[in-house]
Design a protein around this motif. Structure first.
Motif, PDB file in Angstrom:
ATOM      1  N   ASP A  12     -13.370   0.659  28.062  1.00 22.64           N
ATOM      2  CA  ASP A  12     -14.265   0.330  29.180  1.00 22.64           C
ATOM      3  C   ASP A  12     -15.157   1.522  29.498  1.00 22.64           C
ATOM      4  OD1 ASP A  12     -15.512  -0.439  31.525  1.00 22.64           O
ATOM      5  OD2 ASP A  12     -13.661  -0.994  32.561  1.00 22.64           O
ATOM      6  N   PRO A  13     -16.480   1.380  29.364  1.00 25.62           N
ATOM      7  CA  PRO A  13     -17.384   2.487  29.680  1.00 25.62           C
ATOM      8  C   PRO A  13     -17.275   2.945  31.135  1.00 25.62           C
ATOM      9  CG  PRO A  13     -18.588   0.666  28.648  1.00 25.62           C
ATOM     10  CD  PRO A  13     -17.189   0.199  28.887  1.00 25.62           C
ATOM     11  N   ALA A  14     -16.800   2.081  32.004  1.00 20.64           N
ATOM     12  CA  ALA A  14     -16.647   2.460  33.411  1.00 20.64           C
ATOM     13  C   ALA A  14     -15.614   3.569  33.589  1.00 20.64           C
ATOM     14  CB  ALA A  14     -16.261   1.237  34.247  1.00 20.64           C
ATOM     15  N   ALA A  15     -14.731   3.734  32.620  1.00 22.74           N
ATOM     16  CA  ALA A  15     -13.733   4.813  32.706  1.00 22.74           C
ATOM     17  C   ALA A  15     -14.420   6.173  32.727  1.00 22.74           C
ATOM     18  CB  ALA A  15     -12.745   4.724  31.544  1.00 22.74           C
ATOM     19  N   GLU A  16     -15.447   6.340  31.905  1.00 22.34           N
ATOM     20  CA  GLU A  16     -16.174   7.617  31.878  1.00 22.34           C
ATOM     21  C   GLU A  16     -16.900   7.857  33.191  1.00 22.34           C
ATOM     22  OE1 GLU A  16     -18.574   8.401  28.444  1.00 22.34           O
ATOM     23  OE2 GLU A  16     -17.100   7.464  27.113  1.00 22.34           O
ATOM     24  N   THR A  17     -17.457   6.819  33.748  1.00 24.05           N
ATOM     25  CA  THR A  17     -18.127   6.938  35.041  1.00 24.05           C
ATOM     26  C   THR A  17     -17.130   7.320  36.120  1.00 24.05           C
ATOM     27  OG1 THR A  17     -19.768   5.300  34.377  1.00 24.05           O
ATOM     28  CG2 THR A  17     -19.523   5.696  36.746  1.00 24.05           C
ATOM     29  N   TRP A  18     -15.952   6.683  36.096  1.00 26.04           N
ATOM     30  CA  TRP A  18     -14.902   6.969  37.071  1.00 26.04           C
ATOM     31  C   TRP A  18     -14.502   8.439  36.995  1.00 26.04           C
ATOM     32  CZ3 TRP A  18      -9.877   8.694  37.188  1.00 26.04           C
ATOM     33  CH2 TRP A  18      -9.135   8.395  38.331  1.00 26.04           C
ATOM     34  N   VAL A  19     -14.272   8.928  35.771  1.00 29.37           N
ATOM     35  CA  VAL A  19     -13.893  10.333  35.579  1.00 29.37           C
ATOM     36  C   VAL A  19     -15.014  11.251  36.048  1.00 29.37           C
ATOM     37  CG1 VAL A  19     -13.387  12.107  33.847  1.00 29.37           C
ATOM     38  CG2 VAL A  19     -12.266   9.880  33.699  1.00 29.37           C
ATOM     39  N   GLY A  20     -16.240  10.923  35.698  1.00 26.51           N
ATOM     40  CA  GLY A  20     -17.382  11.748  36.101  1.00 26.51           C
ATOM     41  C   GLY A  20     -17.526  11.853  37.604  1.00 26.51           C
ATOM     42  N   ASN A  21     -17.311  10.740  38.296  1.00 24.98           N
ATOM     43  CA  ASN A  21     -17.401  10.763  39.759  1.00 24.98           C
ATOM     44  C   ASN A  21     -16.318  11.642  40.372  1.00 24.98           C
ATOM     45  OD1 ASN A  21     -19.606   9.052  39.770  1.00 24.98           O
ATOM     46  ND2 ASN A  21     -18.386   7.213  40.062  1.00 24.98           N
ATOM     47  N   LYS A  22     -15.100  11.543  39.858  1.00 23.77           N
ATOM     48  CA  LYS A  22     -14.008  12.369  40.393  1.00 23.77           C
ATOM     49  C   LYS A  22     -14.265  13.844  40.073  1.00 23.77           C
ATOM     50  CE  LYS A  22     -12.102   8.608  41.716  1.00 23.77           C
ATOM     51  NZ  LYS A  22     -13.219   7.788  42.138  1.00 23.77           N
ATOM     52  N   ALA A  23     -14.706  14.124  38.851  1.00 24.16           N
ATOM     53  CA  ALA A  23     -14.981  15.511  38.454  1.00 24.16           C
ATOM     54  C   ALA A  23     -16.089  16.111  39.309  1.00 24.16           C
ATOM     55  CB  ALA A  23     -15.352  15.573  36.980  1.00 24.16           C
TER      56      ALA A  23
END
Length: 80
Positions: A12-23
Motif C-alpha cells: 500500500d503506497p499509503a504506508a510510505e505517506t504514513w511513515v513520512g507524516n510521523k517522521a
C-alpha cells in the motif's frame, strides 16, 4: 516502517505517506505528538494487542529515546 504495517499492507503506497507524516512530526520536535497519533490510529481501528504490537514498540522506542533525539539536534517542541 514496521509500525506502518499495523495500518497498511506491505504494498500500500499509503504506508510510505504514513511513515513520512510521523517522521516529519518527529523531526519537527514533536515525538510525543507522533506517539499520540500512532496510538490514536490503533485505537480508532480497534486493533488487538497482537495487531498493534509493532506500533506499540515504535511508541515505546520514541518515548524511551526522546533525550537521545534531542542530542541529535532535533529540537523539542515547546511545551513538551
Amino acid at each position: 516502517m514496521a509500525a506502518s504495517r499495523c495500518f497498511h499492507t506491505a504494498t500500500d503506497p499509503a504506508a510510505e505517506t504514513w511513515v513520512g507524516n510521523k517522521a516529519a512530526r518527529i523531526l519537527a520536535g514533536d515525538a510525543s505528538g507522533a506517539v499520540g497519533d500512532i496510538r490514536a490510529d490503533a485505537d480508532h481501528l480497534g486493533l488487538s494487542a497482537d495487531q498493534r504490537g509493532a506500533a506499540d514498540r515504535a511508541c515505546r522506542y520514541l518515548e524511551n529515546n526522546t533525550d537521545y533525539i534531542q542530542l541529535l539536534g532535533i529540537p523539542r517542541q515547546k511545551g513538551t
